[in-house]
Enzyme design. Structure first.
Site, PDB file in Angstrom:
ATOM      1  N   LYS A 111      36.056  46.422 -13.357  1.00 51.04           N
ATOM      2  CA  LYS A 111      36.164  47.079 -14.659  1.00 51.04           C
ATOM      3  C   LYS A 111      37.625  47.479 -14.820  1.00 51.04           C
ATOM      4  O   LYS A 111      38.049  48.523 -14.316  1.00 51.04           O
ATOM      5  CB  LYS A 111      35.270  48.331 -14.680  1.00 51.04           C
ATOM      6  CG  LYS A 111      34.202  48.373 -15.740  1.00 51.04           C
ATOM      7  CD  LYS A 111      33.358  49.621 -15.545  1.00 51.04           C
ATOM      8  CE  LYS A 111      33.116  50.301 -16.851  1.00 51.04           C
ATOM      9  NZ  LYS A 111      32.245  51.472 -16.721  1.00 51.04           N
ATOM     10  N   TYR A 119      30.919  24.511 -12.602  1.00 51.07           N
ATOM     11  CA  TYR A 119      31.450  25.847 -12.875  1.00 51.07           C
ATOM     12  C   TYR A 119      31.565  26.130 -14.365  1.00 51.07           C
ATOM     13  O   TYR A 119      31.566  27.294 -14.767  1.00 51.07           O
ATOM     14  CB  TYR A 119      32.787  26.062 -12.165  1.00 51.07           C
ATOM     15  CG  TYR A 119      33.821  24.987 -12.360  1.00 51.07           C
ATOM     16  CD1 TYR A 119      34.438  24.796 -13.586  1.00 51.07           C
ATOM     17  CD2 TYR A 119      34.182  24.145 -11.320  1.00 51.07           C
ATOM     18  CE1 TYR A 119      35.365  23.800 -13.760  1.00 51.07           C
ATOM     19  CE2 TYR A 119      35.128  23.165 -11.474  1.00 51.07           C
ATOM     20  CZ  TYR A 119      35.716  22.985 -12.704  1.00 51.07           C
ATOM     21  OH  TYR A 119      36.661  21.995 -12.866  1.00 51.07           O
TER      22      TYR A 119
HETATM   23  N1  LIG Z   1      29.800  53.415  -8.307  1.00 52.96           N
HETATM   24  C1  LIG Z   1      30.017  53.623  -9.636  1.00 52.96           C
HETATM   25  N2  LIG Z   1      30.714  54.691 -10.054  1.00 52.96           N
HETATM   26  C2  LIG Z   1      30.941  54.883 -11.388  1.00 52.96           C
HETATM   27  C3  LIG Z   1      30.467  53.970 -12.337  1.00 52.96           C
HETATM   28  C4  LIG Z   1      29.718  52.826 -11.875  1.00 52.96           C
HETATM   29  O1  LIG Z   1      29.272  51.967 -12.670  1.00 52.96           O
HETATM   30  N3  LIG Z   1      29.512  52.709 -10.524  1.00 52.96           N
HETATM   31  N4  LIG Z   1      30.736  54.145 -13.675  1.00 52.96           N
HETATM   32  C5  LIG Z   1      31.480  55.189 -14.089  1.00 52.96           C
HETATM   33  C6  LIG Z   1      31.975  55.282 -15.479  1.00 52.96           C
HETATM   34  O2  LIG Z   1      31.181  54.477 -16.378  1.00 52.96           O
HETATM   35  C7  LIG Z   1      33.433  54.797 -15.447  1.00 52.96           C
HETATM   36  O3  LIG Z   1      33.430  53.415 -15.191  1.00 52.96           O
HETATM   37  C8  LIG Z   1      34.152  55.025 -16.780  1.00 52.96           C
HETATM   38  O4  LIG Z   1      34.805  56.269 -16.734  1.00 52.96           O
HETATM   39  C9  LIG Z   1      31.971  56.246 -13.162  1.00 52.96           C
HETATM   40  N5  LIG Z   1      31.640  55.964 -11.795  1.00 52.96           N
END
Ligand SMILES: Nc1nc2c(c(=O)[nH]1)N=C([C@H](O)[C@@H](O)CO)CN2
Length: 117
Positions: free
Chosen positions: A98, A53
């Site tokens: 995120k 890992y």
């Molecule tokens: N299914 C997702 N939806 C969203 C993404 C993503 O990567 N996948 N990214 C965004 C924006 O980058 C958000 O993360 C920052 O405001 C929005 N929706």
């Protein structure tokens, strides 16, 4: 089925669809379960027979840290492909979060499962 897991691997990367997200890096967090028969390593007490890992984590830190994806889906898929190909992992489940994307949420992201259990 045994697994080796990595939980809460936090890596700064360039990711996002908005212009402000392209100006600087932000953290993503990886939680990964990887199928592996842990018995040979245990029988010989031998690191060479493990899914190490530390090596997996270091490889992901290098790859994700130099990535510039728009979507979490893209980065998650590329991480899964890399792990399965480079470490001969037959099955894995990977959560890419995120934590700073949505102020009102603790985190957003995707869960993917790839390969055969
Ligand atoms: N299914 C997702 N939806 C969203 C993404 C993503 O990567 N996948 N990214 C965004 C924006 O980058 C958000 O993360 C920052 O405001 C929005 N929706």
């Amino acid at each position: 089925m045994d697994t080796v897991f990595i939980r809460g691997l936090r890596i700064e990367t360039l990711i996002g669809i908005h212009d402000y997200e392209r100006q600087g890096r932000q953290p993503i967090v990886l939680d990964i379960e990887m199928a592996w028969d842990n018995r040979p390593a245990a029988q010989g007490d031998d690191i060479a027979l493990t899914l190490d890992y530390q090596k997996v984590s270091e490889r992901l830190i290098d790859y994700v840290g130099s990535s510039e994806c728009l979507l979490v889906e893209t980065l998650a898929e590329r991480c899964a492909d890399l792990l399965r190909e480079e470490f001969a992992i037959p099955w894995l489940r990977l959560r890419l979060s995120k934590p700073d994307a949505i102020d009102a949420a603790d985190a957003v992201g995707v869960d993917i499962e790839r390969g055969q259990r």
